[in-house]
Design an enzyme around this catalytic site. Structure first.
Site, PDB file in Angstrom:
ATOM      1  N   SER A 256      30.115  39.157  33.687  1.00  0.00           N
ATOM      2  CA  SER A 256      29.600  39.870  32.553  1.00  0.00           C
ATOM      3  C   SER A 256      31.014  40.194  31.869  1.00  0.00           C
ATOM      4  O   SER A 256      31.952  40.207  32.349  1.00  0.00           O
ATOM      5  CB  SER A 256      28.836  41.298  32.787  1.00  0.00           C
ATOM      6  OG  SER A 256      30.026  42.068  33.551  1.00  0.00           O
ATOM      7  N   LYS A 257      30.869  40.321  30.541  1.00  0.00           N
ATOM      8  CA  LYS A 257      32.046  40.516  29.665  1.00  0.00           C
ATOM      9  C   LYS A 257      32.789  42.084  29.839  1.00  0.00           C
ATOM     10  O   LYS A 257      33.828  42.014  29.645  1.00  0.00           O
ATOM     11  CB  LYS A 257      31.795  40.184  28.020  1.00  0.00           C
ATOM     12  CG  LYS A 257      30.587  41.033  27.668  1.00  0.00           C
ATOM     13  CD  LYS A 257      30.316  40.886  26.387  1.00  0.00           C
ATOM     14  CE  LYS A 257      28.992  41.595  25.717  1.00  0.00           C
ATOM     15  NZ  LYS A 257      28.407  40.948  24.312  1.00  0.00           N
ATOM     16  N   ARG A 258      31.987  42.712  30.543  1.00  0.00           N
ATOM     17  CA  ARG A 258      32.467  43.933  30.681  1.00  0.00           C
ATOM     18  C   ARG A 258      33.592  44.004  31.856  1.00  0.00           C
ATOM     19  O   ARG A 258      34.639  44.861  31.765  1.00  0.00           O
ATOM     20  CB  ARG A 258      31.492  45.066  31.367  1.00  0.00           C
ATOM     21  CG  ARG A 258      30.496  45.638  30.569  1.00  0.00           C
ATOM     22  CD  ARG A 258      29.318  46.438  31.112  1.00  0.00           C
ATOM     23  NE  ARG A 258      28.306  46.738  30.093  1.00  0.00           N
ATOM     24  CZ  ARG A 258      28.593  47.828  29.398  1.00  0.00           C
ATOM     25  NH1 ARG A 258      29.542  48.487  29.727  1.00  0.00           N
ATOM     26  NH2 ARG A 258      27.769  48.171  28.279  1.00  0.00           N
ATOM     27  N   LYS A 259      33.450  43.023  32.796  1.00  0.00           N
ATOM     28  CA  LYS A 259      34.470  42.794  33.790  1.00  0.00           C
ATOM     29  C   LYS A 259      35.390  41.472  33.667  1.00  0.00           C
ATOM     30  O   LYS A 259      36.533  41.708  34.136  1.00  0.00           O
ATOM     31  CB  LYS A 259      33.595  42.856  35.159  1.00  0.00           C
ATOM     32  CG  LYS A 259      33.019  43.956  35.415  1.00  0.00           C
ATOM     33  CD  LYS A 259      32.714  44.300  36.796  1.00  0.00           C
ATOM     34  CE  LYS A 259      31.892  45.723  36.916  1.00  0.00           C
ATOM     35  NZ  LYS A 259      30.664  45.550  37.624  1.00  0.00           N
ATOM     36  N   ASN A 260      34.984  40.506  33.112  1.00  0.00           N
ATOM     37  CA  ASN A 260      35.737  39.255  32.826  1.00  0.00           C
ATOM     38  C   ASN A 260      35.451  38.849  31.472  1.00  0.00           C
ATOM     39  O   ASN A 260      34.326  38.515  31.118  1.00  0.00           O
ATOM     40  CB  ASN A 260      35.131  38.433  33.835  1.00  0.00           C
ATOM     41  CG  ASN A 260      35.995  37.873  35.041  1.00  0.00           C
ATOM     42  OD1 ASN A 260      37.264  37.778  34.837  1.00  0.00           O
ATOM     43  ND2 ASN A 260      35.431  37.547  36.304  1.00  0.00           N
TER      44      ASN A 260
END
Ligand code: GLU
Length: 481
Positions: A256-260
């Site tokens: 997910s863009k939250r983490k990567n």
């Protein structure tokens, strides 16, 4: 799939947001299988969710797959014998097929209001039951349906799942998968706005486009039994199904863009070579053998078999990606090295986009490299910069940044005017003084107090890189009080 059928595979991305690494990952396996068998790769744009589809996203899908060299044979931009390839242009075909299912009794009209469905869900939740439609409209008579249609009562079309059976299909990677039909919801096939859902459109299009293998991400496994029921209802042969494991963050959660960063634009901008990205994505799901880490798609084609795709949760590890990329960089000769910098980093377009930002800010060109470095860098060095304004503490900063990331993610078009409006509105909402608000954002995004105008700079830096830098601050040690 019969023995004589040609291998025809497809990727079917929805044009929402930035082009996703997951799309490239799934495309790669489809591409390899097609090329290996002398077959065709179809690119179908699944844009039936009109509220989320964006033309610019569609364009970026083309650009990023081309960048990776994963060329398709048929698609909206290339044409082909089985078009149109943009799903929204196939609405009449989908509606015809839904009519057919209504006639043969495999589907029915449902007139339940959103309020009734919400109440039903609430009740099912309270009773700890499986969520799903309760079949209220399943047995309406022909006359009742006609009457309601005449009155103009809004309706959807639902699949009539034969609840007394079991649905089974073979997954080329996972083997036989079986599910009791009581677990399957009477899936909506046509929404009240008249557009088909993913399920109907996907099955109809795959069949009409003569797709032999449906290779897609693991997250669709739970939809496949419904698709199998649709194939049966139409009397069609099912394609070969293969669900590749989802890419994961380092903590094994779904990528997910939250983490990567998940946008291919980000990695392109970061200076990852396309060959390295393809090689890295291949390693996520497959091994060449003999511990050989670096290999080309052509080498992969010699050995690749669908059933050899690994089922472990492949971790999208940027450190590993950089390690692979370095090996490709080391293969460049001096011409390749300088061409890359000229053609991909200091490109005419990119330099022109910097022109309005620097034309009045330089006394001589020697200042350019230093002052513009944040337009070319990834992470920045915040050492010694006053990221937290005096009137705020680290906790307030965190809350502000988290909220800002969410707002920026939802921004429809990444353009300076829109970014400026968003910043103004957000600042008013959280009631921060202009200086307390804009300076930290400038510092986090550019690493400098004296950058060119903020919104214009953010536009050029790009959404993914801005998000990456804000997250970097959130995750790093920079917000120590
Ligand atoms: N539109 C779906 C997606 O965005 C396609 C899934 C499939 O390949 O069936 O992933």
């Amino acid at each position: 799939m019969s023995d004589t059928q040609k291998v025809r595979v497809r990727v079917a991305p929805s044009p929402t947001g930035d082009p996703h690494v997951g799309t490239a990952y799934v495309t790669l396996f489809n591409y390899i299988l097609a090329k290996q068998a002398g077959g065709e790769l179809v690119l179908r744009i699944e844009d039936t969710d009109q509220s989320r589809a964006r033309a610019s996203s569609e364009q970026q899908i083309y650009e990023s797959l081309s960048w990776l060299g994963l060329e398709w044979d048929e698609g909206p931009d290339k044409g082909g014998d089985y078009g149109p390839y943009r799903q929204s242009e196939r609405k009449s075909i989908h509606l015809e097929h839904s009519e057919q299912l209504l006639k043969t009794g495999h589907a029915y009209r449902c007139f339940c209001t959103p309020e009734r469905l919400a109440k039903l869900r609430e009740q099912q939740r309270a009773e700890g039951k499986m969520l799903g439609y309760d079949g209220h409209c399943r047995s309406l008579s022909v006359e009742e349906v006609e009457q309601k249609m005449k009155e103009g009562v809004p309706s959807v079309v639902r699949l009539k799942v034969p609840k007394d059976r079991v649905t089974q299909f073979d997954d080329a990677i996972r083997g036989s998968i079986e599910i009791k039909n009581t677990q399957l919801d009477d899936q909506v096939l046509i929404k009240s706005d008249g557009f088909p859902t993913y399920h109907l459109a996907n099955v109809v299009d795959d069949h009409l486009m003569k797709i032999s293998h449906v290779i897609r991400a693991e997250e669709w496994i739970s939809s496949t039994p419904k698709h199998v029921l649709l194939y049966k209802a139409f009397g069609w042969e099912t394609p070969v199904f293969a669900h590749v494991p989802l890419l994961r963050n380092l903590d094994k959660s779904k990528i997910s863009k939250r983490k990567n960063p998940v946008s291919l634009n980000y990695y392109k901008r970061k200076g990852i070579l396309p060959e390295a990205m393809v090689n890295f994505l291949a390693l996520m799901g497959w091994s060449y053998g003999d511990d050989q880490e670096v290999f080309s798609p052509e080498q992969m084609m010699e050995k690749f078999k669908l059933k050899d795709i690994h089922l472990g949760g492949p971790v999208f590890d940027v450190v590993k990606l950089k390690h692979i990329n370095q090996q490709y960089m080391q293969k460049l000769d001096s011409k390749g090295f300088s061409h890359y910098l000229r053609d991909k980093v200091f490109t005419q377009d990119y330099l022109e986009s910097l022109f309005p930002l620097f034309k009045d800010r330089l006394e001589c060109f020697e200042q350019f490299v230093d002052r513009s470095s944040f337009f070319f860098n990834g992470g920045l060095d915040y050492e010694g910069l006053p990221l937290i304004p005096k009137s705020k503490d680290a906790k307030e900063m965190r809350t502000m940044i988290k909220g800002l990331i969410e707002e920026l993610d939802d921004l429809y078009e990444w353009k300076a005017d829109a970014i400026q409006n968003l910043l103004n509105t957000y600042r008013e909402k959280i009631e921060w003084k202009p200086r307390d608000f804009f300076m930290p954002i400038r510092l986090m995004a550019t690493g400098r107090k004296d950058s060119p105008p903020l919104a214009e700079s953010l536009e050029v830096i790009g959404r993914e890189m801005v998000r990456f830098r804000l997250r970097d601050v959130l995750n790093g040690a920079h917000l120590k009080p």
